[in-house]
Design a protein around this motif. Structure first.
Motif, short mmCIF file in Angstrom:
data_model
loop_
_atom_site.label_atom_id
_atom_site.label_comp_id
_atom_site.label_asym_id
_atom_site.label_seq_id
_atom_site.Cartn_x
_atom_site.Cartn_y
_atom_site.Cartn_z
N TRP A 24 0.86 -1.18 0.00
CA TRP A 24 0.00 0.00 0.00
C TRP A 24 0.89 1.23 0.00
O TRP A 24 1.75 1.39 0.87
CB TRP A 24 -0.90 -0.01 1.23
CG TRP A 24 -1.63 1.27 1.49
CD1 TRP A 24 -1.27 2.26 2.36
CD2 TRP A 24 -2.84 1.71 0.87
NE1 TRP A 24 -2.19 3.29 2.33
CE2 TRP A 24 -3.17 2.98 1.42
CE3 TRP A 24 -3.69 1.16 -0.08
CZ2 TRP A 24 -4.30 3.70 1.03
CZ3 TRP A 24 -4.81 1.87 -0.46
CH2 TRP A 24 -5.12 3.13 0.09
N VAL A 25 0.71 2.12 -1.01
CA VAL A 25 1.49 3.35 -1.11
C VAL A 25 0.53 4.53 -0.98
O VAL A 25 -0.26 4.78 -1.89
CB VAL A 25 2.26 3.43 -2.45
CG1 VAL A 25 3.11 4.70 -2.49
CG2 VAL A 25 3.13 2.19 -2.66
N PRO A 26 0.56 5.24 0.14
CA PRO A 26 -0.38 6.35 0.34
C PRO A 26 -0.16 7.50 -0.62
O PRO A 26 0.95 7.70 -1.14
CB PRO A 26 -0.12 6.79 1.79
CG PRO A 26 0.66 5.69 2.41
CD PRO A 26 1.43 5.04 1.31
N ALA A 27 -1.21 8.27 -0.85
CA ALA A 27 -1.14 9.44 -1.72
C ALA A 27 -0.03 10.39 -1.26
O ALA A 27 0.16 10.60 -0.06
CB ALA A 27 -2.48 10.17 -1.72
N GLY A 28 0.71 10.92 -2.23
CA GLY A 28 1.75 11.89 -1.93
C GLY A 28 3.09 11.31 -1.55
O GLY A 28 4.06 12.06 -1.37
N THR A 29 3.19 9.99 -1.42
CA THR A 29 4.44 9.35 -1.01
C THR A 29 5.39 9.23 -2.20
O THR A 29 5.07 8.57 -3.19
CB THR A 29 4.18 7.95 -0.43
OG1 THR A 29 3.27 8.05 0.67
CG2 THR A 29 5.47 7.31 0.03
N ALA A 30 6.54 9.85 -2.11
CA ALA A 30 7.56 9.70 -3.16
C ALA A 30 8.17 8.31 -3.04
O ALA A 30 8.67 7.94 -1.97
CB ALA A 30 8.62 10.78 -3.03
N LEU A 61 -6.33 4.49 -6.29
CA LEU A 61 -7.54 4.89 -5.57
C LEU A 61 -7.47 6.38 -5.28
O LEU A 61 -6.40 6.88 -4.91
CB LEU A 61 -7.67 4.12 -4.25
CG LEU A 61 -7.93 2.61 -4.33
CD1 LEU A 61 -7.87 2.01 -2.93
CD2 LEU A 61 -9.27 2.32 -4.98
N PRO A 62 -8.57 7.11 -5.40
CA PRO A 62 -8.55 8.56 -5.11
C PRO A 62 -8.07 8.84 -3.70
O PRO A 62 -8.21 8.02 -2.79
CB PRO A 62 -10.02 8.97 -5.29
CG PRO A 62 -10.62 7.91 -6.16
CD PRO A 62 -9.90 6.64 -5.83
N ALA A 63 -7.51 10.03 -3.51
CA ALA A 63 -6.95 10.40 -2.21
C ALA A 63 -7.98 10.37 -1.09
O ALA A 63 -7.63 10.17 0.09
CB ALA A 63 -6.31 11.78 -2.30
N ASP A 64 -9.26 10.58 -1.42
CA ASP A 64 -10.30 10.55 -0.38
C ASP A 64 -10.89 9.16 -0.18
O ASP A 64 -11.88 8.99 0.53
CB ASP A 64 -11.42 11.55 -0.72
CG ASP A 64 -12.10 11.25 -2.05
OD1 ASP A 64 -11.68 10.30 -2.74
OD2 ASP A 64 -13.04 11.98 -2.41
N ASP A 65 -10.28 8.15 -0.81
CA ASP A 65 -10.75 6.77 -0.67
C ASP A 65 -9.61 5.93 -0.09
O ASP A 65 -8.78 5.39 -0.81
CB ASP A 65 -11.18 6.22 -2.04
CG ASP A 65 -11.73 4.80 -1.96
OD1 ASP A 65 -11.90 4.29 -0.83
OD2 ASP A 65 -11.98 4.20 -3.03
N ASN A 66 -9.56 5.85 1.23
CA ASN A 66 -8.49 5.13 1.92
C ASN A 66 -9.12 4.01 2.76
O ASN A 66 -9.36 4.18 3.96
CB ASN A 66 -7.69 6.08 2.81
CG ASN A 66 -6.45 5.44 3.41
OD1 ASN A 66 -6.37 4.22 3.52
ND2 ASN A 66 -5.50 6.26 3.83
#
Length: 248
Positions: free
Chosen positions: A59-65, A81-86
């Motif tokens: 799992w790689v969260p949004a914004g993670t380089a 997955l969209p940033a608001d769908d975690n």
């Protein structure tokens, strides 16, 4: 990690990487699930490296380089997955176990990324449910920020079979054992033996992906015998190293 490419949308697709091939550092505004259908996948950030054989996803969260590297022939499956769908509620990279159902859902969902049918949306809903039910796995090699700790980690990475104790490694780098022990717990949240086992498992997966015999892998990665290696590997991944490539 420099020269980071920004790709706003995390793609959903299947991709093949040859052994040693890399995807350079980049980041998305979306979350992403990265699944290794075969081979071994390594995802690296400034904080460390997460590694996944063929029955794990990352799992790689949004914004993670992050950057990717393939060990062995890698069938790579990406789900954005969209940033608001975690569905996992996680804000740091995490390795997840992938059971047979989740595997088939990922393969099916990435087969036709342009499909916007109601059936495919329902497929994603089940995939999200299965992600939430997937156990998290401690398959991470953190990156040291303290130069004293980094020096010891470099010695172990350079030779996973190095049998020296933490005290001996500290003597080689001019740092006391107590100081190093404290740094391992403070920076990594684990003891030196726990971290060294993670390092050896990562090196073992890389060698197995290159079809190195199990006994040779055990010797090169510092286990006293093939049986000792097999036992640790089975407890960590749920199967024996001899079946690693066949499973993939």
């Amino acid at each position: 990690m420099s020269n980071i490419r920004h790709t706003p949308t995390a793609p959903t697709r299947a991709k093949v990487l040859s052994a040693g091939e890399r995807i350079d550092a980049h980041r998305h505004d979306d979350h992403q699930i990265v699944y290794a259908g075969s081979g071994v996948l390594a995802v690296t950030t400034d904080a460390g490296t997460w590694f996944a054989p063929g029955n794990r996803a990352i799992w790689v969260p949004a914004g993670t380089a992050h950057a990717h590297r393939a060990h062995g022939h890698l069938d790579l499956y990406l789900v954005g997955l969209p940033a608001d769908d975690n569905p996992l509620g996680l804000d740091a990279p995490t390795v997840l176990a992938v059971g047979p159902l989740l595997r088939e859902l990922i393969l099916a969902y990435t087969r036709d990324p342009d499909d916007e049918s109601p059936e495919r949306r329902r497929l994603l809903a089940v995939l999200r449910d299965q992600l939430r039910a997937s156990p998290q796995q401690p398959l991470r090699l953190p990156t040291a920020t303290d130069p004293r700790l980094a020096a010891v980690c470099a010695l172990v990475h350079a030779d996973p079979a190095d049998p020296r104790t933490l005290a001996a490694l500290g003597a080689a780098t001019g740092v006391g054992e107590r100081t190093l022990s404290r740094l391992f717990r403070h920076e990594f949240g684990m003891t030196f033996p726990q971290w060294r086992t993670q390092s050896r498992l990562y090196h073992a997966l890389r060698l197995l992906a290159e079809d190195t015999p199990v006994t040779t892998v055990a010797h090169r990665c510092g286990w006293s015998s093939a049986s000792a290696f097999i036992d640790v590997f089975r407890r960590s991944f749920g199967y024996t190293p001899g079946t690693h490539n066949r499973r993939a």
